[in-house]
Design a protein around this motif. Structure first.
Motif, PDB file in Angstrom:
ATOM      1  N   TRP A  16       0.818  -1.223   0.000  1.00 37.37           N
ATOM      2  CA  TRP A  16       0.000   0.000   0.000  1.00 37.37           C
ATOM      3  C   TRP A  16       0.845   1.264   0.000  1.00 37.37           C
ATOM      4  CZ3 TRP A  16       1.088   2.908   4.219  1.00 37.37           C
ATOM      5  CH2 TRP A  16       1.651   2.249   5.308  1.00 37.37           C
ATOM      6  N   ILE A  17       2.131   1.165   0.347  1.00 37.87           N
ATOM      7  CA  ILE A  17       3.010   2.334   0.358  1.00 37.87           C
ATOM      8  C   ILE A  17       3.088   2.947  -1.039  1.00 37.87           C
ATOM      9  CG2 ILE A  17       5.416   3.073   0.635  1.00 37.87           C
ATOM     10  CD1 ILE A  17       5.659   0.990   2.855  1.00 37.87           C
ATOM     11  N   ASN A  18       3.051   2.107  -2.057  1.00 30.47           N
ATOM     12  CA  ASN A  18       3.143   2.587  -3.434  1.00 30.47           C
ATOM     13  C   ASN A  18       1.848   3.238  -3.910  1.00 30.47           C
ATOM     14  OD1 ASN A  18       4.512   3.043  -5.827  1.00 30.47           O
ATOM     15  ND2 ASN A  18       3.852   1.112  -6.719  1.00 30.47           N
ATOM     16  N   GLY A  19       0.766   3.121  -3.168  1.00 32.18           N
ATOM     17  CA  GLY A  19      -0.493   3.745  -3.564  1.00 32.18           C
ATOM     18  C   GLY A  19      -1.255   2.900  -4.566  1.00 32.18           C
ATOM     19  N   ASN A  20      -2.231   3.516  -5.172  1.00 33.83           N
ATOM     20  CA  ASN A  20      -3.097   2.832  -6.126  1.00 33.83           C
ATOM     21  C   ASN A  20      -2.385   2.666  -7.466  1.00 33.83           C
ATOM     22  OD1 ASN A  20      -5.288   1.650  -7.274  1.00 33.83           O
ATOM     23  ND2 ASN A  20      -6.483   3.519  -7.480  1.00 33.83           N
ATOM     24  N   VAL A  21      -2.245   1.430  -7.904  1.00 31.42           N
ATOM     25  CA  VAL A  21      -1.589   1.117  -9.169  1.00 31.42           C
ATOM     26  C   VAL A  21      -2.655   0.698 -10.167  1.00 31.42           C
ATOM     27  CG1 VAL A  21      -0.002  -0.469 -10.317  1.00 31.42           C
ATOM     28  CG2 VAL A  21       0.557   0.430  -8.059  1.00 31.42           C
ATOM     29  N   ASP A  22      -2.587   1.248 -11.375  1.00 33.11           N
ATOM     30  CA  ASP A  22      -3.552   0.904 -12.419  1.00 33.11           C
ATOM     31  C   ASP A  22      -2.792   0.728 -13.731  1.00 33.11           C
ATOM     32  OD1 ASP A  22      -5.673   0.566 -14.124  1.00 33.11           O
ATOM     33  OD2 ASP A  22      -6.686   2.426 -13.590  1.00 33.11           O
ATOM     34  N   LEU A  23      -2.595  -0.521 -14.125  1.00 35.99           N
ATOM     35  CA  LEU A  23      -1.848  -0.790 -15.352  1.00 35.99           C
ATOM     36  C   LEU A  23      -2.647  -0.440 -16.602  1.00 35.99           C
ATOM     37  CD1 LEU A  23      -0.054  -4.121 -14.438  1.00 35.99           C
ATOM     38  CD2 LEU A  23       0.867  -1.808 -14.437  1.00 35.99           C
ATOM     39  N   ASN A  24      -3.951  -0.309 -16.466  1.00 37.68           N
ATOM     40  CA  ASN A  24      -4.789   0.059 -17.606  1.00 37.68           C
ATOM     41  C   ASN A  24      -4.416   1.437 -18.144  1.00 37.68           C
ATOM     42  OD1 ASN A  24      -6.901  -0.375 -19.448  1.00 37.68           O
ATOM     43  ND2 ASN A  24      -8.280   0.832 -18.183  1.00 37.68           N
ATOM     44  N   ILE A  31       8.338   3.637  -9.482  1.00 40.23           N
ATOM     45  CA  ILE A  31       8.695   2.477 -10.295  1.00 40.23           C
ATOM     46  C   ILE A  31       9.510   1.439  -9.518  1.00 40.23           C
ATOM     47  CG2 ILE A  31      10.774   3.465 -11.297  1.00 40.23           C
ATOM     48  CD1 ILE A  31       9.744   2.131 -13.985  1.00 40.23           C
ATOM     49  N   VAL A  32      10.405   1.881  -8.642  1.00 42.70           N
ATOM     50  CA  VAL A  32      11.224   0.936  -7.873  1.00 42.70           C
ATOM     51  C   VAL A  32      10.335   0.139  -6.918  1.00 42.70           C
ATOM     52  CG1 VAL A  32      13.090   0.731  -6.180  1.00 42.70           C
ATOM     53  CG2 VAL A  32      13.300   2.348  -8.068  1.00 42.70           C
ATOM     54  N   LEU A  33       9.424   0.834  -6.214  1.00 37.29           N
ATOM     55  CA  LEU A  33       8.499   0.141  -5.305  1.00 37.29           C
ATOM     56  C   LEU A  33       7.580  -0.796  -6.072  1.00 37.29           C
ATOM     57  CD1 LEU A  33       7.479   2.948  -2.794  1.00 37.29           C
ATOM     58  CD2 LEU A  33       9.054   1.045  -2.433  1.00 37.29           C
ATOM     59  N   PHE A  34       7.139  -0.371  -7.254  1.00 33.76           N
ATOM     60  CA  PHE A  34       6.267  -1.204  -8.076  1.00 33.76           C
ATOM     61  C   PHE A  34       6.919  -2.557  -8.359  1.00 33.76           C
ATOM     62  CE2 PHE A  34       5.092  -2.608 -12.392  1.00 33.76           C
ATOM     63  CZ  PHE A  34       3.730  -2.823 -12.204  1.00 33.76           C
ATOM     64  N   TYR A  35       8.157  -2.538  -8.831  1.00 35.73           N
ATOM     65  CA  TYR A  35       8.852  -3.784  -9.153  1.00 35.73           C
ATOM     66  C   TYR A  35       9.262  -4.548  -7.893  1.00 35.73           C
ATOM     67  CZ  TYR A  35       8.839  -2.822 -14.088  1.00 35.73           C
ATOM     68  OH  TYR A  35       8.437  -2.605 -15.369  1.00 35.73           O
ATOM     69  N   LEU A  36       9.677  -3.833  -6.862  1.00 36.50           N
ATOM     70  CA  LEU A  36      10.078  -4.475  -5.611  1.00 36.50           C
ATOM     71  C   LEU A  36       8.925  -5.253  -4.989  1.00 36.50           C
ATOM     72  CD1 LEU A  36      12.652  -4.576  -3.907  1.00 36.50           C
ATOM     73  CD2 LEU A  36      11.751  -2.665  -2.597  1.00 36.50           C
ATOM     74  N   PHE A  37       7.754  -4.615  -4.893  1.00 33.51           N
ATOM     75  CA  PHE A  37       6.593  -5.294  -4.319  1.00 33.51           C
ATOM     76  C   PHE A  37       6.050  -6.367  -5.260  1.00 33.51           C
ATOM     77  CE2 PHE A  37       5.952  -1.215  -1.813  1.00 33.51           C
ATOM     78  CZ  PHE A  37       6.574  -1.736  -0.689  1.00 33.51           C
ATOM     79  N   GLY A  38       6.164  -6.139  -6.552  1.00 36.03           N
ATOM     80  CA  GLY A  38       5.736  -7.161  -7.511  1.00 36.03           C
ATOM     81  C   GLY A  38       6.569  -8.421  -7.418  1.00 36.03           C
ATOM     82  N   ILE A  39       7.875  -8.254  -7.331  1.00 31.86           N
ATOM     83  CA  ILE A  39       8.766  -9.417  -7.221  1.00 31.86           C
ATOM     84  C   ILE A  39       8.581 -10.111  -5.879  1.00 31.86           C
ATOM     85  CG2 ILE A  39      11.209 -10.084  -7.044  1.00 31.86           C
ATOM     86  CD1 ILE A  39      11.743  -7.868  -9.188  1.00 31.86           C
ATOM     87  N   SER A  40       8.451  -9.338  -4.797  1.00 34.77           N
ATOM     88  CA  SER A  40       8.260  -9.969  -3.480  1.00 34.77           C
ATOM     89  C   SER A  40       6.920 -10.695  -3.413  1.00 34.77           C
ATOM     90  CB  SER A  40       8.367  -8.943  -2.356  1.00 34.77           C
ATOM     91  OG  SER A  40       7.257  -8.079  -2.340  1.00 34.77           O
ATOM     92  N   GLY A  41       5.880 -10.135  -4.013  1.00 35.37           N
ATOM     93  CA  GLY A  41       4.585 -10.811  -4.050  1.00 35.37           C
ATOM     94  C   GLY A  41       4.641 -12.094  -4.847  1.00 35.37           C
ATOM     95  N   THR A  42       5.357 -12.070  -5.961  1.00 32.98           N
ATOM     96  CA  THR A  42       5.522 -13.271  -6.779  1.00 32.98           C
ATOM     97  C   THR A  42       6.279 -14.357  -6.017  1.00 32.98           C
ATOM     98  OG1 THR A  42       5.530 -11.909  -8.780  1.00 32.98           O
ATOM     99  CG2 THR A  42       6.433 -14.134  -8.969  1.00 32.98           C
ATOM    100  N   CYS A  43       7.354 -13.968  -5.340  1.00 29.77           N
ATOM    101  CA  CYS A  43       8.122 -14.939  -4.534  1.00 29.77           C
ATOM    102  C   CYS A  43       7.256 -15.501  -3.411  1.00 29.77           C
ATOM    103  CB  CYS A  43       9.368 -14.281  -3.960  1.00 29.77           C
ATOM    104  SG  CYS A  43      10.593 -13.852  -5.197  1.00 29.77           S
TER     105      CYS A  43
END
Length: 131
Positions: A16-24, A31-43
């Motif tokens: 939630w630190i990165n706020g509302n994300v909308d890829l649409n 951008i760093v938080l986006f990828y960091l949280f995306g990779i950690s969520g995937t792991c």
């Protein structure tokens, strides 16, 4: 192993630190938080999946059923307004958004599971719908 799960769960819970994300509309905020949280969520999902494979027989069966019928679920959840029904019911139960999301998911998938069993046992639907 449990330390890895705890660290990943803790780290992923700060998305939630990165706020509302909308890829649409390509709104990813930082951008760093986006990828960091995306990779950690995937792991985290990979580790949980390995745990389910090793320890969760019941969860493994239901996830396999949903995976085999994912196209059916994708087609029926919007057409039959299962998600909307789940959201209306969850509004009555709690005001906390996380609880509403979890409850809507559980109710939606329970309804979808019932529909899967109905279509599998029915002689009305063609063979290609069943699997």
């Amino acid at each position: 192993f449990s330390v890895v799960i705890s660290v990943l769960a803790l780290f992923t819970s700060f998305f939630w630190i990165n706020g509302n994300v909308d890829l649409n509309v390509l709104r990813i905020n930082h951008i760093v938080l986006f990828y960091l949280f995306g990779i950690s969520g995937t792991c985290f999902i990979i580790v949980i999946s390995k745990m389910i494979e090793k320890y969760g027989k019941c969860a493994k069966k239901i996830l396999k059923l949903w995976g085999q019928h994912s196209l059916f679920i994708m087609c029926t959840h919007a057409i039959l307004m299962i998600i909307q029904l789940s959201e209306i019911i969850s509004e009555k139960i709690s005001n906390v958004s996380f609880i509403k999301i979890i409850f809507s998911f559980i109710l939606s998938m329970a309804i979808e599971t019932i529909l899967i069993y109905i279509t599998e046992s029915s002689k009305i639907f063609p063979r290609w719908i069943k699997k």
